[in-house]
Design a protein around this motif. Structure first.
Motif, short mmCIF file in Angstrom:
data_model
loop_
_atom_site.label_atom_id
_atom_site.label_comp_id
_atom_site.label_asym_id
_atom_site.label_seq_id
_atom_site.Cartn_x
_atom_site.Cartn_y
_atom_site.Cartn_z
N TYR A 169 50.24 53.99 84.34
CA TYR A 169 50.44 53.39 82.87
C TYR A 169 49.36 53.31 82.10
CZ TYR A 169 54.53 51.55 85.86
OH TYR A 169 55.70 51.73 86.60
N ASP A 170 48.12 53.12 82.70
CA ASP A 170 47.09 53.32 81.67
C ASP A 170 46.83 54.39 81.09
OD1 ASP A 170 46.43 54.22 84.09
OD2 ASP A 170 44.67 53.09 84.48
N HIS A 171 47.14 55.48 81.83
CA HIS A 171 46.71 56.92 80.96
C HIS A 171 48.04 57.13 80.25
CE1 HIS A 171 44.10 57.90 84.13
NE2 HIS A 171 45.01 57.85 85.20
N LEU A 172 48.99 56.78 80.22
CA LEU A 172 50.21 56.95 79.31
C LEU A 172 50.09 56.29 78.29
CD1 LEU A 172 53.36 57.14 81.50
CD2 LEU A 172 52.56 59.07 80.56
N LEU A 173 49.52 54.80 78.40
CA LEU A 173 49.35 53.81 77.44
C LEU A 173 48.13 54.56 76.31
CD1 LEU A 173 50.22 51.32 75.91
CD2 LEU A 173 48.48 50.03 77.24
N PHE A 174 47.20 55.11 76.92
CA PHE A 174 45.98 55.55 76.06
C PHE A 174 46.63 56.64 75.19
CE2 PHE A 174 43.06 59.11 76.21
CZ PHE A 174 42.04 58.69 75.45
N LEU A 175 47.40 57.57 75.81
CA LEU A 175 48.00 58.86 75.14
C LEU A 175 48.88 58.38 73.96
CD1 LEU A 175 47.91 61.86 75.14
CD2 LEU A 175 49.96 61.84 76.64
N ALA A 176 49.82 57.35 74.41
CA ALA A 176 50.62 56.98 73.47
C ALA A 176 49.94 56.22 72.37
CB ALA A 176 51.68 55.80 73.82
N ALA A 177 48.71 55.69 72.36
CA ALA A 177 47.97 54.86 71.45
C ALA A 177 47.46 55.97 70.44
CB ALA A 177 46.90 54.00 71.88
N LEU A 178 47.03 56.97 71.19
CA LEU A 178 46.43 58.07 70.37
C LEU A 178 47.49 58.81 69.42
CD1 LEU A 178 44.18 59.93 73.06
CD2 LEU A 178 43.40 58.68 70.84
N LEU A 179 48.87 58.84 69.83
CA LEU A 179 49.74 59.77 69.06
C LEU A 179 50.57 58.67 68.13
CD1 LEU A 179 51.47 61.86 72.05
CD2 LEU A 179 49.81 62.38 70.35
N GLN A 184 52.24 64.14 61.93
CA GLN A 184 52.95 65.71 62.11
C GLN A 184 52.78 66.10 63.71
OE1 GLN A 184 50.89 68.09 59.33
NE2 GLN A 184 51.34 66.97 57.37
N LEU A 185 53.76 66.99 64.12
CA LEU A 185 53.74 67.55 65.27
C LEU A 185 52.36 68.29 65.55
CD1 LEU A 185 55.17 68.09 67.89
CD2 LEU A 185 56.38 70.16 66.80
N ARG A 186 51.92 69.06 64.77
CA ARG A 186 50.53 69.54 64.80
C ARG A 186 49.48 68.93 65.35
NH1 ARG A 186 47.33 73.33 60.28
NH2 ARG A 186 45.42 73.82 61.75
N THR A 187 49.51 67.75 64.57
CA THR A 187 48.29 66.75 64.96
C THR A 187 48.57 66.34 66.46
OG1 THR A 187 48.30 66.11 62.81
CG2 THR A 187 47.00 64.67 64.31
N ALA A 188 49.81 65.88 66.64
CA ALA A 188 50.06 65.36 68.10
C ALA A 188 49.76 66.46 69.02
CB ALA A 188 51.51 65.10 68.34
N LEU A 189 50.16 67.67 68.94
CA LEU A 189 49.78 68.96 69.88
C LEU A 189 48.21 69.04 69.91
CD1 LEU A 189 52.61 71.59 68.83
CD2 LEU A 189 52.42 69.89 70.96
N ARG A 239 44.58 56.84 57.41
CA ARG A 239 43.72 58.07 57.11
C ARG A 239 44.76 59.36 56.85
NH1 ARG A 239 38.10 57.77 58.45
NH2 ARG A 239 37.57 55.57 58.45
N SER A 240 44.12 60.17 56.22
CA SER A 240 44.82 61.41 56.06
C SER A 240 45.10 62.03 57.31
CB SER A 240 43.99 62.45 55.08
OG SER A 240 42.93 62.96 55.90
N GLU A 241 45.88 63.09 57.38
CA GLU A 241 46.52 63.80 58.67
C GLU A 241 45.50 64.79 58.99
OE1 GLU A 241 49.45 63.96 61.64
OE2 GLU A 241 49.22 62.75 59.79
N ARG A 245 43.69 64.74 62.70
CA ARG A 245 43.56 66.02 63.77
C ARG A 245 41.90 65.76 64.11
NH1 ARG A 245 46.43 70.00 59.43
NH2 ARG A 245 48.45 69.03 59.91
N GLY A 246 41.09 65.47 63.33
CA GLY A 246 39.67 65.45 64.10
C GLY A 246 39.26 64.29 65.13
N ARG A 247 40.42 63.69 65.35
CA ARG A 247 40.49 62.73 66.23
C ARG A 247 40.38 63.43 67.84
NH1 ARG A 247 44.51 57.48 67.11
NH2 ARG A 247 43.15 56.09 67.42
#
Length: 339
Positions: A169-179, A184-189, A239-241, A245-247
């Motif tokens: 759950y820690d890995h999934l929560l980390f990823l969910a928090a980033l997303l 936009q889908l491109r940023t998520a990918l 912030r802008s999209e 993406r720079g994240r």
């Protein structure tokens, strides 16, 4: 619990001439089991109580081959660099009858939250992996001589990888928090790809024993990455999209540490000793992690993008959700360092 740091890890390996059982017990639990007068196990405590600790370790598991009790033929105890007790117990070679192991020590701990991961392997054979608890402390399997063992092939380690990410759950929560702040889908990918590349690199380095980090360092740092991302969301959400993406740079750096966490789980699954035998399990486990990760993303992202169409979600949910993420990470950080 997320990525639970189990107190007891057991790996059984079948050789032609013997059965080898290695058990690793955290320092405080080892003292509780073997030297109750001590608060934790250390070199001085082990030196003063070595005979007693050996007797204790030899009795942590009751082993049988069919109906025949298996008695230890040798017992060795040492401490690893983290002062965890490492016990090695050898039994006579396995016959054709089913092997049974019972974690009798779990009942002595009088705490149902204690868990012992148990993995049994042989030369190119994966038998079983199970989380043992006081109310379910037995595991059985047939030696490969009866054709019951499965080639430690792709499917076993693929399933382990999927299971680990879905229960991590820690890995999934980390990823969910980033997303969650992506629009936009491109940023998520881009973020998912950065995370995938990073943890794949360190998973391979750690599994191949090229780079090793202590779990006592890795687990708190993973929790700290969740705190950081949750707090960062509070000022990144507007912030802008392009800036989002720079994240990927931050995601890549933090993903390297998460890869060491995956490697710890992979090592507990009973990897082959090395060489070419290690390549297939490593690839399969990593593919399993990615499969599970993409399955979660396939459900999470469409729901997220649909919800983001509503003003109330952006105004009333995103920020409180990020705060809850940070608080969850803070709890895990405290749990893995001081609690």
């Amino acid at each position: 619990m997320a990525h639970e740091p189990f107190e007891i890890t057991t790996n059984v390996r079948l050789f032609a001439e013997r059965i080898s059982l290695q058990v690793v017990v955290t320092d405080t639990t080892a003292a509780l089991l073997c030297v109750p007068a001590a608060k934790r196990m250390d070199a001085e405590v082990l030196r003063a109580n070595e005979a007693e600790v050996k007797r204790c370790v030899s009795g942590l598991y009751a082993a049988r081959s069919g109906d025949k009790q298996l008695m230890p033929v040798s017992v060795d105890v040492t401490l690893n660099p983290e002062n965890d007790l490492v016990g090695n117990v050898d039994y006579p070679a396995a016959g054709r009858e089913a092997l049974h192991f019972s974690a009798v020590h779990l009942a002595r701990l009088k705490d149902p939250t204690y868990g012992a991961t148990f993995t049994a392997t042989g030369a190119g054979v994966f038998y079983v992996q199970k989380l043992l608890r006081a109310d379910d402390a037995e595991v059985s399997f047939l030696p490969a001589g009866d054709g019951a063992g499965k080639e430690s092939s792709f499917s076993e380690f693929l399933a382990l990888g999927i299971e680990h990410i879905l229960t991590g759950y820690d890995h999934l929560l980390f990823l969910a928090a980033l997303l969650i702040v992506c629009r936009q889908l491109r940023t998520a990918l881009i973020i998912i790809t950065a995370f995938t590349l990073a943890h794949s690199i360190t998973l391979a380095l750690a599994a191949l024993d090229i780079v090793q980090l202590s779990g006592r360092l890795v687990e708190p740092v993973i929790a700290a990455t969740i705190v950081f991302v949750g707090l960062e969301n509070l000022w990144r959400a507007r912030r802008s999209e392009q800036e989002l993406r720079g994240r990927w740079v931050l995601t890549f750096v933090f993903g390297l540490m998460h890869g060491f966490g995956f490697a710890g789980a992979l090592r507990e699954s009973g990897l082959p000793p090395g060489g070419m035998e290690l390549i297939a399990p490593l690839l399969a486990f990593n593919l399993g992690v990615e499969t599970g990760q993409l399955a979660v993303a396939a459900v999470f992202l469409p729901l997220l993008f649909w919800l983001r169409r509503f003003a109330w979600f952006n105004q009333r949910v995103l920020m409180p959700a990020s705060i809850l993420v940070a608080l969850a990470g803070l709890w895990w950080l405290l749990e893995r360092t001081v609690l």
